[in-house]
Design an enzyme around this catalytic site. Structure first.
Site, PDB file in Angstrom:
ATOM      1  N   ASP A   1      31.324   0.754 -21.144  1.00 28.81           N
ATOM      2  CA  ASP A   1      30.756   2.103 -21.116  1.00 28.81           C
ATOM      3  C   ASP A   1      31.103   2.803 -22.424  1.00 28.81           C
ATOM      4  OD1 ASP A   1      29.714   3.904 -18.466  1.00 28.81           O
ATOM      5  OD2 ASP A   1      30.362   5.057 -20.220  1.00 28.81           O
TER       6      ASP A   1
ATOM      7  N   THR B   1      17.096   1.009 -12.238  1.00 27.11           N
ATOM      8  CA  THR B   1      15.775   1.181 -11.642  1.00 27.11           C
ATOM      9  C   THR B   1      14.768   1.523 -12.730  1.00 27.11           C
ATOM     10  OG1 THR B   1      16.754   1.951  -9.565  1.00 27.11           O
ATOM     11  CG2 THR B   1      14.439   2.485  -9.951  1.00 27.11           C
TER      12      THR B   1
ATOM     13  N   GLU C   1      25.017   5.831  -1.837  1.00 26.95           N
ATOM     14  CA  GLU C   1      26.294   6.474  -2.120  1.00 26.95           C
ATOM     15  C   GLU C   1      27.013   6.798  -0.814  1.00 26.95           C
ATOM     16  OE1 GLU C   1      25.777   9.751  -4.798  1.00 26.95           O
ATOM     17  OE2 GLU C   1      24.408   8.618  -6.072  1.00 26.95           O
TER      18      GLU C   1
ATOM     19  N   PHE D   1      -7.702  -1.700   3.505  1.00 26.45           N
ATOM     20  CA  PHE D   1      -8.729  -0.672   3.559  1.00 26.45           C
ATOM     21  C   PHE D   1      -8.257   0.529   4.367  1.00 26.45           C
ATOM     22  CE2 PHE D   1     -13.397   0.398   4.547  1.00 26.45           C
ATOM     23  CZ  PHE D   1     -13.567   0.985   3.310  1.00 26.45           C
TER      24      PHE D   1
ATOM     25  N   CYS E   1      -9.442   7.322  17.314  1.00 27.66           N
ATOM     26  CA  CYS E   1      -8.165   8.006  17.563  1.00 27.66           C
ATOM     27  C   CYS E   1      -7.505   8.564  16.303  1.00 27.66           C
ATOM     28  CB  CYS E   1      -7.196   7.057  18.264  1.00 27.66           C
ATOM     29  SG  CYS E   1      -7.740   6.527  19.905  1.00 27.66           S
TER      30      CYS E   1
ATOM     31  N   LYS F   1     -12.633  -2.273  13.282  1.00 25.92           N
ATOM     32  CA  LYS F   1     -11.764  -3.447  13.291  1.00 25.92           C
ATOM     33  C   LYS F   1     -12.495  -4.583  13.985  1.00 25.92           C
ATOM     34  CE  LYS F   1      -8.351  -3.489  16.360  1.00 25.92           C
ATOM     35  NZ  LYS F   1      -7.161  -3.100  17.153  1.00 25.92           N
TER      36      LYS F   1
END
Length: 438
Positions: free
Chosen positions: A30, A124, A161, A262, A268, A324
């Site tokens: 470091d 990251t 953490e 898709f 619903c 579907k």
């Protein structure tokens, strides 16, 4: 293994402690002499339960030491882990100054190092960072070739953490993004004793996996909060609601609905999303995430249309019309929306759906399709082969198994657009099949 770790913040310090505790020779690096002094005195530079004990053990056994000398650390080790921070810029993009600086330091030392060294990016970073930033810097500064003279890999961390030691020892998985097989082999040897699957992918995939996991966690928190806010506004305890929702491991907390593809549809989901967000609005409850769902869904239909429009072809076969496979329900089917867009832009459309026979469509189903595509009966064709033969572009719209072969062996002279994930690979062998998300 001899390992140097660059950056002794939350990720680097935990890795240093855990790796040294497992018998590896670790050099922590470091630019902060304060952090190095703490490490060399067996003190933790961060607050993390159990870490100081691991650091003390590493120092006392001679398995761990800290230094500010980058070059000495690289020369003394076989593998370097880059764990420096990648903070946000004001515009939201990543600040890569620390990554770039470390890569330059490593590259300069590699120029004169005779043995192969493996560089592992633990920080990251967005997809493409290693390919477009890390490797070019390493190659330029070392004068050597990645995958030949030195190894490169990505190893995203999933440490939280306050529970980082446990997360390191008991990970849900270990993800390795490898530039070359030798690099992946070296990195895998560090983790073989952990009781978790080791998943080896290309570097860009590994980079994307890390972001996907973090954004998914953020999405879950936001979703639960918005549901809780709406629940409270209607006099319901949102905790009670989510407790029951989370008990469903078959659908709610599972791989189901977690595959790119898709848009959603049916009688619903669209209706209920609209109803709940309308109620939230009427109660002055802010629900930005939930309010974005229908817009995002519409955007995916537009993406499919744009793919068709990108080809210099006008004859389109739409395989599937119901929302579907295995049903004739056309209500709110995104394929109906796509068909409507194609017709509106002048495409010559032919539709095949073994479950949809116009003479048998009735009630709300018939009312819906006639409001969207009044002449749908003239577009439906029960002759599968004719629909295929008369088309230039074939859209695989639902998971009817007879459509699968078209994704992996495109008919001569035609293009295939896969909306459901039938393609075995992200690209077809002939290059004439394309997935909506792959």
């Amino acid at each position: 293994m001899r390992i140097s770790i660059f950056g002794l913040g939350y990720v680097g310090a935990v890795c240093a402690g855990c790796l040294s505790a497992r018998g590896h020779e670790v050099v922590g690096v470091d630019i902060s002499s304060t952090k190095i002094d703490l490490i060399n005195n067996g003190k933790s530079p961060i607050v993390e339960p159990g870490l100081e004990e691991l650091l003390q053990k590493g120092i006392s056994t001679g398995k761990l030491r800290g230094t500010t000398d980058f070059a000495e650390a690289i020369r003394a080790t076989d593998l370097s882990m880059i764990c420096v921070g990648t903070p946000s810029k004001k515009n939201g993009d990543l600040e890569l100054d620390y990554i770039e600086s470390v890569c330059r330091e490593i590259g300069y030392v590699l120029r004169d190092k005779a043995t192969r060294h493996t560089i592992v990016v633990r920080s990251t970073v967005l997809p493409g960072t290693v390919a477009n930033v890390v490797i070019p810097i390493l190659e330029d500064c070392s004068g050597k070739k990645a995958g030949v003279d030195f190894g490169v890999a990505v190893n995203p961390e999933f440490l939280r953490e306050s529970t980082a030691i446990k997360d390191y020892d008991l990970p849900p998985m270990t993800v390795i993004g490898e530039f070359d097989k030798a690099s992946g082999d070296v990195l895998q040897s560090l983790y073989e004793e952990l009781d978790a699957p080791i998943i080896r992918k290309d570097i860009a995939v590994a980079e994307m996996i890390k972001y996907t996991c973090n954004v998914w966690h953020a999405t879950k928190v936001t979703f639960a909060n918005e549901i809780g806010n709406i629940a409270k506004a209607v006099g319901v305890d949102g905790r009670e609601v989510m407790d029951v929702v989370c008990q469903d491991k078959a659908l709610n907390l599972s791989q189901y609905y977690m595959r790119p593809g898709f848009a959603f549809g049916g009688s619903c989901l669209p209706k209920d999303v609209r109803a709940l967000t309308y109620r939230a609005g009427s109660l002055d409850v802010e629900a930005p995430l939930l309010n974005s769902l229908m817009r995002s869904n519409t955007s995916q239909v537009q993406n499919a249309f744009d793919m068709v429009a990108s080809y210099d072809a006008r004859k389109v076969a739409l395989l599937g019309l119901s929302f579907k496979a295995g049903t004739d329900d056309l209500r709110e089917s995104p394929l109906v929306e796509l068909a409507e867009m194609l017709i509106g832009k002048g495409f010559d459309l032919s539709i095949f759906d073994s479950n949809v026979e116009y003479a048998r469509v009735h009630g709300a189903n018939k009312d819906y399709i006639e409001s969207k595509i009044p002449h749908v009966s003239s577009l439906l064709n029960s002759d599968f082969d004719q629909v295929i033969n008369d088309s230039d572009v074939i859209i695989l719209g639902n998971r009817d198994e007879r459509f699968r072969a078209l994704a992996n062996k495109t008919p001569e002279g035609k293009r295939v657009i896969d909306l459901v994930g039938f393609m075995a690979n992200a690209t077809s062998e002939d290059g004439r099949a394309e997935g909506i998300c792959w």
